[in-house]
Enzyme design. Structure first.
Site, short mmCIF file in Angstrom:
data_model
loop_
_atom_site.label_atom_id
_atom_site.label_comp_id
_atom_site.label_asym_id
_atom_site.label_seq_id
_atom_site.Cartn_x
_atom_site.Cartn_y
_atom_site.Cartn_z
N GLU A 54 0.84 -1.21 0.00
CA GLU A 54 0.00 0.00 0.00
C GLU A 54 0.87 1.26 0.00
O GLU A 54 0.56 2.25 -0.65
CB GLU A 54 -0.94 0.00 1.21
N HIS A 90 2.08 2.06 -3.41
CA HIS A 90 1.03 2.78 -4.17
C HIS A 90 1.09 4.26 -3.83
O HIS A 90 1.11 5.12 -4.71
CB HIS A 90 -0.36 2.27 -3.79
ZN LIG Z 1 -2.63 -2.67 -4.62
#
Ligand SMILES: [Zn+2]
Ligand SMILES: *[C@@H]1O[C@H](CO)[C@@H](O)[C@H](O)[C@H]1NC(C)=O
Ligand SMILES: *[C@@H]1O[C@H](CO)[C@@H](O)[C@H](O)[C@H]1NC(C)=O
Ligand SMILES: *[C@@H]1O[C@H](CO)[C@@H](O)[C@H](O)[C@H]1NC(C)=O
Length: 481
Positions: free
Chosen positions: A209, A212
């Site tokens: 995450e 990202h």
């Molecule tokens: Zn992802």
């Protein structure tokens, strides 16, 4: 990963999860906007005639994240009206639109005349004052911070709706060059409890995450920067522009220098069409997603689905992508090697080759075997991301060779010499059984756990229950007496 040197990080507005709560002494005022808005019929403008002259004033809210800046020292209203200039004026080029402060006119109905002077003063001070009221004075910012991660542990609607989601993330602020400087990771509260909790999996999910939020996002690909000509990190870079394109077979890929060379090195191919392949399943047709294609980069930390934590790698192609954002200097030699696809050539993982036996990483049928890292027994299966290609996926239950408890106390005639529970226990394709006075049906080949030890590059020995160490040629077979 080292970030480019940045000025002090200013934390401005947080665009996601903003809930308007006005705090008055003793009471929490709840915003009932949604309840009220739904009861109102909104008057909509007639469709615009494209031939008519542009209206004088258009409103533009800072909707796209690229329009925010890392500097909330911005004094005006966050809304800016864009005034169409019809004449050449001053320094403004003819086509330029320059934002002007938004002009909101307040209209107070007549029955408000019954207000007392004191009430009128209060109303005017709150709603129609020419003076600016600082609701939240500018803070000092955060020193020694290049990225601010808001970490929420919550049971959100998204968590409830998607039982397989452990966490999700967004970036919520970017600097003037489009680099994300703040992000939010929500970890679903329920997933932190329960017997199935895995520390490794949680760490990997947070890294996924975070990657990202740091830039591996379809909403940020177009703001990546080319810093190849700069001598100092982050200095004299320019926008790369569009980096995602489809290749000849319709596969969407990221074409940036480090990503291309990392993938070419990984697959041992110099094919110039090899850019970082993006997952098509979560994207609209011809669109872009924020994950690597599972068939090609299975096991990468940035694949859409993370398998068992022992099978996930922070791989060279992902680190190359972070490098190509232009916002970070990445030590590419810290990447963990990706076995999937290693040296398999340019056509590896394509829909046309995954069935034809050109790679032993894919399987056909539905038999039992070994996951490609040989830490788990596997079953030949597909999933929506593999799109009909099949691979040996870890069994739902008892697949790990290194777990003693997976040893099944099988009957004498099922004996297959397995050894579980050692760090060097690995899955091998085997049909081993015990010679017997009885005529036994020859047992079929499946994945079984034995110990192994390396004796040189691509050379090893194996040991089955009750045997000595025996040389086992890679890719070949042996008979055990
Ligand atoms: Zn992802
Ligand atoms: C990059 O990582 C390698 C392996 O950990 C290390 O030996 C090397 O010193 C690092 N290089 C830099 C520039 O930090
Ligand atoms: C599999 O298909 C590819 C592409 O059509 C071809 O190049 C390759 O030789 C095939 N391999 C086998 C083992 O049939
Ligand atoms: C896994 O195997 C164990 C032991 O055989 C059994 O107790 C357990 O119910 C199995 N779990 C699943 C999900 O099949």
């Amino acid at each position: 990963m080292v970030s480019t040197p940045s000025q002090r990080l200013w934390v401005g507005m947080l665009v996601v999860f903003v809930v308007l709560v006005v705090e008055l002494p003793g009471a929490l005022q709840k915003c009932i906007f949604d309840e009220v808005q739904v009861q109102v019929r909104v008057v909509e403008a007639a469709p615009v005639d494209p031939d008519s002259p542009p209206s004088e004033t258009r409103l533009r809210a800072p909707a796209g994240q690229e329009q925010q800046t890392a500097n909330p020292g911005f004094k005006g209203s966050p809304l800016q009206a864009v005034k169409q200039r019809s004449s050449l004026g001053g320094l403004v080029p003819p086509t330029a639109v320059s934002p002007q402060p938004i002009r909101i006119r307040t209209w107070v109905p007549e029955q408000s005349d019954s207000l007392s002077e004191a009430e009128k003063d209060k109303l005017e001070a709150a709603a129609d004052s020419p003076h600016r009221t600082a609701l939240r004075p500018e803070g000092a910012g955060l020193t020694d911070t290049d990225f601010l991660l808001y970490l929420h542990v919550q049971a959100t609607d998204k968590c409830r709706a998607e039982p397989n989601v452990l966490a999700y993330a967004v970036h919520c602020q970017t600097d003037t060059h489009g680099r994300p400087v703040a992000g939010v990771v929500v970890i679903c509260r329920d997933r932190l409890s329960g017997a199935a909790y895995s520390h490794q999996t949680t760490v990997q999910t947070v890294i996924h995450e975070l990657f990202h939020a740091l830039g591996f996002s379809k909403d940020l690909f177009h703001t990546w920067r080319d810093c190849s000509s700069s001598t100092q990190v982050g200095v004299s870079c320019f926008p790369r522009g569009k980096v995602t394109h489809t290749d000849g077979s319709g596969q969407m890929r990221i074409y940036t220098p480090s990503v291309i060379s990392a993938l070419q090195k990984h697959l041992a191919s110099t094919d110039p069409e090899l850019g970082g392949p993006l997952e098509n399943l979560d994207a609209p047709p011809g669109g872009v997603s924020s994950h690597w294609e599972s068939r090609l980069l299975q096991g990468s930390i940035m694949a859409a689905v993370l398998g068992d934590s022992t099978t996930v790698r922070i791989d060279p192609v992902t680190l190359a992508a972070l490098q190509d954002t232009g916002w970070y200097a990445v030590n590419l030699s810290r990447a963990q090697s990706l076995v999937w696809g290693d040296g398999e050539g340019a056509t590896f993982g394509s829909l046309s080759t995954c069935h034809n036996g050109s790679s032993s990483l894919f399987c056909t049928g539905s038999g039992l075997g070994c996951h490609y890292l040989h830490l788990h027994k596997g079953e030949c299966q597909t999933d929506p991301y593999l799109e009909m290609c099949r691979m040996y996926k870890p069994l739902k239950n008892g697949s790990e060779c290194w777990k003693k408890e997976n040893e099944r106390h099988s009957a004498e005639e099922d004996w297959s010499g397995e050894i579980f529970g050692f760090l060097d226990s690995r899955c091998f394709f085997s049909s081993l059984n015990r010679q017997s006075h009885f005529l036994l049906p020859s047992s079929s080949v499946e994945g079984r756990c034995y110990r192994h030890r390396c004796t040189g590059p691509n050379r090893y020995q194996i040991q089955v229950s009750g045997s000595e160490w025996m040389d086992c040629p890679a890719g070949g077979t042996i008979q055990v007496t």
